[in-house]
Design a protein around this motif. Structure first.
Motif, mmCIF file in Angstrom:
data_model
loop_
_atom_site.group_PDB
_atom_site.id
_atom_site.type_symbol
_atom_site.label_atom_id
_atom_site.label_comp_id
_atom_site.label_asym_id
_atom_site.label_seq_id
_atom_site.Cartn_x
_atom_site.Cartn_y
_atom_site.Cartn_z
ATOM 1 N N GLU A 39 0.836 -1.209 0.000
ATOM 2 C CA GLU A 39 0.000 0.000 0.000
ATOM 3 C C GLU A 39 0.870 1.258 0.000
ATOM 4 N N ARG A 40 1.876 1.254 0.847
ATOM 5 C CA ARG A 40 2.744 2.420 0.991
ATOM 6 C C ARG A 40 3.493 2.741 -0.305
ATOM 7 N N THR A 41 3.853 1.709 -1.056
ATOM 8 C CA THR A 41 4.595 1.928 -2.304
ATOM 9 C C THR A 41 3.678 2.136 -3.507
ATOM 10 N N GLY A 42 2.358 2.073 -3.279
ATOM 11 C CA GLY A 42 1.404 2.345 -4.344
ATOM 12 C C GLY A 42 1.100 1.180 -5.265
ATOM 13 N N HIS A 43 1.509 -0.024 -4.891
ATOM 14 C CA HIS A 43 1.236 -1.199 -5.717
ATOM 15 C C HIS A 43 -0.126 -1.821 -5.426
ATOM 16 N N LEU A 44 -0.747 -1.380 -4.342
ATOM 17 C CA LEU A 44 -1.964 -2.011 -3.873
ATOM 18 C C LEU A 44 -2.812 -0.972 -3.143
ATOM 19 N N ARG A 45 -4.125 -1.090 -3.298
ATOM 20 C CA ARG A 45 -5.050 -0.281 -2.510
ATOM 21 C C ARG A 45 -5.971 -1.245 -1.791
ATOM 22 N N LYS A 46 -6.174 -1.012 -0.495
ATOM 23 C CA LYS A 46 -6.993 -1.891 0.333
ATOM 24 C C LYS A 46 -8.260 -1.153 0.747
ATOM 25 N N GLU A 47 -9.384 -1.861 0.695
ATOM 26 C CA GLU A 47 -10.664 -1.277 1.098
ATOM 27 C C GLU A 47 -11.351 -2.252 2.047
ATOM 28 N N ASN A 48 -11.801 -1.750 3.199
ATOM 29 C CA ASN A 48 -12.511 -2.609 4.153
ATOM 30 C C ASN A 48 -13.868 -2.996 3.585
ATOM 31 N N ARG A 49 -14.286 -4.226 3.877
ATOM 32 C CA ARG A 49 -15.612 -4.695 3.472
ATOM 33 C C ARG A 49 -16.374 -5.123 4.724
ATOM 34 N N TRP A 50 -17.682 -4.936 4.705
ATOM 35 C CA TRP A 50 -18.513 -5.230 5.865
ATOM 36 C C TRP A 50 -19.676 -6.128 5.474
ATOM 37 N N ARG A 51 -20.064 -6.987 6.369
ATOM 38 C CA ARG A 51 -21.228 -7.852 6.175
ATOM 39 C C ARG A 51 -22.502 -7.049 6.473
ATOM 40 N N GLU A 52 -23.633 -7.580 6.053
ATOM 41 C CA GLU A 52 -24.909 -6.904 6.291
ATOM 42 C C GLU A 52 -25.202 -6.739 7.782
ATOM 43 N N ASN A 53 -24.716 -7.656 8.607
ATOM 44 C CA ASN A 53 -24.959 -7.572 10.049
ATOM 45 C C ASN A 53 -23.973 -6.634 10.746
ATOM 46 N N GLY A 54 -23.102 -5.978 9.975
ATOM 47 C CA GLY A 54 -22.142 -5.025 10.541
ATOM 48 C C GLY A 54 -20.788 -5.619 10.861
ATOM 49 N N GLY A 55 -20.646 -6.935 10.710
ATOM 50 C CA GLY A 55 -19.365 -7.584 10.981
ATOM 51 C C GLY A 55 -18.366 -7.346 9.857
ATOM 52 N N LYS A 56 -17.101 -7.415 10.202
ATOM 53 C CA LYS A 56 -16.044 -7.199 9.212
ATOM 54 C C LYS A 56 -15.892 -8.426 8.325
ATOM 55 N N SER A 57 -15.702 -8.195 7.063
ATOM 56 C CA SER A 57 -15.453 -9.260 6.086
ATOM 57 C C SER A 57 -14.011 -9.130 5.601
ATOM 58 N N SER A 58 -13.622 -9.934 4.638
ATOM 59 C CA SER A 58 -12.270 -9.804 4.090
ATOM 60 C C SER A 58 -12.127 -8.465 3.378
ATOM 61 N N ASN A 59 -10.917 -7.996 3.269
ATOM 62 C CA ASN A 59 -10.645 -6.738 2.577
ATOM 63 C C ASN A 59 -10.759 -6.932 1.069
ATOM 64 N N MET A 60 -11.094 -5.861 0.373
ATOM 65 C CA MET A 60 -11.036 -5.849 -1.085
ATOM 66 C C MET A 60 -9.686 -5.242 -1.426
#
Length: 65
Positions: A39-60
């Motif tokens: 992420e820091r070197t600009g090769h990747l962008r990470k986005e948090n994903r959430w379940r419908e119940n508000g729980g955290k899912s895997s990152n995109m």
């Protein structure tokens, strides 16, 4: 390379940290550190994903192709 190989034509993929660690035989902390470095070197962008119940899912992940 792992994320790049799993990305779709738009550069998106969403494996869990645990899945990446298991498949590459690395610790979760090593995977997290590598993602942060990419992420820091600009090769990747990470986005948090959430379940419908508000729980955290895997990152995109958006890989620069």
């Amino acid at each position: 390379m792992y994320l790049h190989d799993r990305a779709d034509k738009d550069g998106k993929c969403y494996p869990a940290i645990g899945t990446i660690a298991t498949e590459l035989k690395l610790s979760r902390s090593t995977v997290k550190r590598a993602v942060t470095d990419l992420e820091r070197t600009g090769h990747l962008r990470k986005e948090n994903r959430w379940r419908e119940n508000g729980g955290k899912s895997s990152n995109m992940y958006y890989v620069k192709l």
